[in-house]
Motif scaffolding. Structure first.
Motif, PDB file in Angstrom:
ATOM      1  N   ARG A  92       0.847  -1.185   0.000  1.00  0.00           N
ATOM      2  CA  ARG A  92       0.000   0.000   0.000  1.00  0.00           C
ATOM      3  C   ARG A  92       0.883   1.235   0.000  1.00  0.00           C
ATOM      4  O   ARG A  92       1.949   1.235   0.608  1.00  0.00           O
ATOM      5  CB  ARG A  92      -0.863   0.017   1.264  1.00  0.00           C
ATOM      6  CG  ARG A  92      -2.330   0.185   0.952  1.00  0.00           C
ATOM      7  CD  ARG A  92      -3.160   0.347   2.191  1.00  0.00           C
ATOM      8  NE  ARG A  92      -3.578  -0.953   2.681  1.00  0.00           N
ATOM      9  CZ  ARG A  92      -3.671  -1.261   3.959  1.00  0.00           C
ATOM     10  NH1 ARG A  92      -3.392  -0.395   4.890  1.00  0.00           N
ATOM     11  NH2 ARG A  92      -4.062  -2.447   4.328  1.00  0.00           N
ATOM     12  N   GLY A  93       0.444   2.308  -0.646  1.00  0.00           N
ATOM     13  CA  GLY A  93       1.175   3.564  -0.626  1.00  0.00           C
ATOM     14  C   GLY A  93       2.232   3.639  -1.708  1.00  0.00           C
ATOM     15  O   GLY A  93       2.276   2.821  -2.631  1.00  0.00           O
ATOM     16  N   THR A  94       3.089   4.652  -1.572  1.00  0.00           N
ATOM     17  CA  THR A  94       4.168   4.884  -2.533  1.00  0.00           C
ATOM     18  C   THR A  94       5.441   5.227  -1.780  1.00  0.00           C
ATOM     19  O   THR A  94       5.404   5.999  -0.823  1.00  0.00           O
ATOM     20  CB  THR A  94       3.821   6.052  -3.481  1.00  0.00           C
ATOM     21  OG1 THR A  94       2.563   5.785  -4.102  1.00  0.00           O
ATOM     22  CG2 THR A  94       4.865   6.227  -4.561  1.00  0.00           C
ATOM     23  N   VAL A  95       6.558   4.653  -2.219  1.00  0.00           N
ATOM     24  CA  VAL A  95       7.857   4.926  -1.601  1.00  0.00           C
ATOM     25  C   VAL A  95       8.878   5.229  -2.693  1.00  0.00           C
ATOM     26  O   VAL A  95       8.716   4.844  -3.846  1.00  0.00           O
ATOM     27  CB  VAL A  95       8.351   3.743  -0.736  1.00  0.00           C
ATOM     28  CG1 VAL A  95       7.414   3.483   0.429  1.00  0.00           C
ATOM     29  CG2 VAL A  95       8.545   2.479  -1.565  1.00  0.00           C
ATOM     30  N   ARG A  96       9.931   5.920  -2.292  1.00  0.00           N
ATOM     31  CA  ARG A  96      11.085   6.145  -3.167  1.00  0.00           C
ATOM     32  C   ARG A  96      12.207   5.263  -2.625  1.00  0.00           C
ATOM     33  O   ARG A  96      12.483   5.262  -1.435  1.00  0.00           O
ATOM     34  CB  ARG A  96      11.498   7.610  -3.158  1.00  0.00           C
ATOM     35  CG  ARG A  96      12.686   7.881  -4.081  1.00  0.00           C
ATOM     36  CD  ARG A  96      12.844   9.348  -4.417  1.00  0.00           C
ATOM     37  NE  ARG A  96      11.743   9.883  -5.190  1.00  0.00           N
ATOM     38  CZ  ARG A  96      11.559   9.714  -6.503  1.00  0.00           C
ATOM     39  NH1 ARG A  96      12.421   9.014  -7.188  1.00  0.00           N
ATOM     40  NH2 ARG A  96      10.530  10.242  -7.111  1.00  0.00           N
ATOM     41  N   ALA A 133      16.597   6.845  -3.196  1.00  0.00           N
ATOM     42  CA  ALA A 133      16.516   8.203  -3.747  1.00  0.00           C
ATOM     43  C   ALA A 133      16.466   8.205  -5.272  1.00  0.00           C
ATOM     44  O   ALA A 133      16.794   9.204  -5.897  1.00  0.00           O
ATOM     45  CB  ALA A 133      17.692   9.047  -3.239  1.00  0.00           C
ATOM     46  N   GLU A 134      16.026   7.100  -5.869  1.00  0.00           N
ATOM     47  CA  GLU A 134      16.028   6.985  -7.327  1.00  0.00           C
ATOM     48  C   GLU A 134      14.657   6.698  -7.913  1.00  0.00           C
ATOM     49  O   GLU A 134      14.215   7.378  -8.814  1.00  0.00           O
ATOM     50  CB  GLU A 134      16.978   5.858  -7.771  1.00  0.00           C
ATOM     51  CG  GLU A 134      18.424   6.083  -7.426  1.00  0.00           C
ATOM     52  CD  GLU A 134      19.282   4.867  -7.739  1.00  0.00           C
ATOM     53  OE1 GLU A 134      18.771   3.891  -8.332  1.00  0.00           O
ATOM     54  OE2 GLU A 134      20.470   4.896  -7.394  1.00  0.00           O
ATOM     55  N   LYS A 135      14.009   5.664  -7.429  1.00  0.00           N
ATOM     56  CA  LYS A 135      12.828   5.133  -8.095  1.00  0.00           C
ATOM     57  C   LYS A 135      11.614   5.191  -7.188  1.00  0.00           C
ATOM     58  O   LYS A 135      11.659   4.734  -6.049  1.00  0.00           O
ATOM     59  CB  LYS A 135      13.118   3.690  -8.512  1.00  0.00           C
ATOM     60  CG  LYS A 135      11.989   3.005  -9.215  1.00  0.00           C
ATOM     61  CD  LYS A 135      12.392   1.601  -9.634  1.00  0.00           C
ATOM     62  CE  LYS A 135      11.235   0.845 -10.203  1.00  0.00           C
ATOM     63  NZ  LYS A 135      11.038   0.989 -11.603  1.00  0.00           N
ATOM     64  N   SER A 136      10.519   5.727  -7.721  1.00  0.00           N
ATOM     65  CA  SER A 136       9.255   5.748  -7.004  1.00  0.00           C
ATOM     66  C   SER A 136       8.518   4.443  -7.301  1.00  0.00           C
ATOM     67  O   SER A 136       8.412   4.028  -8.459  1.00  0.00           O
ATOM     68  CB  SER A 136       8.424   6.951  -7.462  1.00  0.00           C
ATOM     69  OG  SER A 136       7.270   7.062  -6.678  1.00  0.00           O
ATOM     70  N   VAL A 137       8.033   3.802  -6.248  1.00  0.00           N
ATOM     71  CA  VAL A 137       7.396   2.491  -6.381  1.00  0.00           C
ATOM     72  C   VAL A 137       6.056   2.529  -5.653  1.00  0.00           C
ATOM     73  O   VAL A 137       5.975   2.991  -4.513  1.00  0.00           O
ATOM     74  CB  VAL A 137       8.290   1.382  -5.770  1.00  0.00           C
ATOM     75  CG1 VAL A 137       7.692   0.017  -6.005  1.00  0.00           C
ATOM     76  CG2 VAL A 137       9.697   1.449  -6.331  1.00  0.00           C
ATOM     77  N   GLY A 138       5.005   2.035  -6.327  1.00  0.00           N
ATOM     78  CA  GLY A 138       3.666   2.074  -5.753  1.00  0.00           C
ATOM     79  C   GLY A 138       3.127   0.705  -5.412  1.00  0.00           C
ATOM     80  O   GLY A 138       3.792  -0.323  -5.578  1.00  0.00           O
ATOM     81  N   ALA A 139       1.875   0.712  -4.953  1.00  0.00           N
ATOM     82  CA  ALA A 139       1.197  -0.508  -4.507  1.00  0.00           C
ATOM     83  C   ALA A 139       1.240  -1.596  -5.576  1.00  0.00           C
ATOM     84  O   ALA A 139       1.135  -1.312  -6.771  1.00  0.00           O
ATOM     85  CB  ALA A 139      -0.250  -0.188  -4.145  1.00  0.00           C
ATOM     86  N   GLU A 195      12.049   5.817   1.391  1.00  0.00           N
ATOM     87  CA  GLU A 195      11.418   7.068   1.814  1.00  0.00           C
ATOM     88  C   GLU A 195       9.944   7.010   1.427  1.00  0.00           C
ATOM     89  O   GLU A 195       9.617   6.825   0.250  1.00  0.00           O
ATOM     90  CB  GLU A 195      12.087   8.252   1.120  1.00  0.00           C
ATOM     91  CG  GLU A 195      13.580   8.359   1.439  1.00  0.00           C
ATOM     92  CD  GLU A 195      14.302   9.315   0.512  1.00  0.00           C
ATOM     93  OE1 GLU A 195      14.696  10.393   0.992  1.00  0.00           O
ATOM     94  OE2 GLU A 195      14.448   8.980  -0.686  1.00  0.00           O
ATOM     95  N   ALA A 196       9.080   7.189   2.408  1.00  0.00           N
ATOM     96  CA  ALA A 196       7.638   7.097   2.154  1.00  0.00           C
ATOM     97  C   ALA A 196       7.118   8.394   1.555  1.00  0.00           C
ATOM     98  O   ALA A 196       7.222   9.451   2.165  1.00  0.00           O
ATOM     99  CB  ALA A 196       6.903   6.770   3.447  1.00  0.00           C
ATOM    100  N   GLU A 197       6.548   8.309   0.361  1.00  0.00           N
ATOM    101  CA  GLU A 197       5.915   9.460  -0.270  1.00  0.00           C
ATOM    102  C   GLU A 197       4.488   9.608   0.227  1.00  0.00           C
ATOM    103  O   GLU A 197       3.899  10.680   0.136  1.00  0.00           O
ATOM    104  CB  GLU A 197       5.975   9.310  -1.789  1.00  0.00           C
ATOM    105  CG  GLU A 197       7.418   9.324  -2.310  1.00  0.00           C
ATOM    106  CD  GLU A 197       7.527   9.058  -3.798  1.00  0.00           C
ATOM    107  OE1 GLU A 197       6.595   8.468  -4.402  1.00  0.00           O
ATOM    108  OE2 GLU A 197       8.553   9.445  -4.372  1.00  0.00           O
TER     109      GLU A 197
END
Length: 171
Positions: free
Chosen positions: A91-95, A98-104, A120-122
């Motif tokens: 659940r949610g989105t994290v980085r 410091a490179e790639k944003s990853v989602g659920a 890092e939690a977005e």
């Protein structure tokens, strides 16, 4: 509402014929660790984290961490050096790093040469951290079976159809 994640773990060749087993893991038996800076918490299902050991029995060393990370907070995990490691975003989105944003419903696989991962939690996030010693054995999978050769897959199906994996009975 019930949410569940089912994990299947490949076994080393020497253990593939071990008797089937089941282990109940009660919430009360799973260590819950508060993260620094009020970033959230994690539960140690298997393996170790900061001196806390998870109750799950495993055939090979592995870590399974159930992570709750608050929006705007971060977590640095170590222990991936030389191991197979993956991050599953439930659940949610994290980085990541410091490179790639990853989602659920996304999975990140890591190289074995890294020793730390920065998450890092977005947004508020629920994650699974999976890390384990590599088996470095051939893998042949078919249907529900994972073995080391095609001949072993054929044998597994023969054993299954002959009832050598146990019997289902009606109550």
């Amino acid at each position: 509402m019930l949410e569940m994640v089912q994990l299947w773990v490949n076994l080393p060749a020497r253990d593939k014929s071990a008797p089937a087993g089941y282990q109940t893991l009660l919430d009360a038996d799973i260590p819950r660790v508060a993260l620094a800076d009020e970033a959230g918490s994690l539960r140690v299902i298997a393996g170790k984290y900061l001196g806390h050991e998870g109750p799950a029995r495993t055939f090979t060393p592995m870590d399974v961490l159930d992570v709750q990370l608050k929006a705007g907070k971060s977590l640095r995990l170590s222990g991936a050096l030389g191991r197979n490691a993956a991050l599953v975003v439930l659940r949610g989105t994290v980085r990541v790093n410091a490179e790639k944003s990853v989602g659920a419903a996304e999975l990140v696989l890591f190289e074995r040469d890294g020793d730390q991962v920065l998450i890092e939690a977005e947004s508020d996030a629920m994650l699974l951290w999976l890390s384990g010693e590599p088996l470095d054995e051939p893998i042949v999978g078919y249907g529900p079976f994972v073995m080391n050769s095609e001949a072993e897959i054929v044998q597994a199906f023969e054993d299954f159809h002959a009832g050598r994996f146990g019997q289902m009975s009606r109550a």
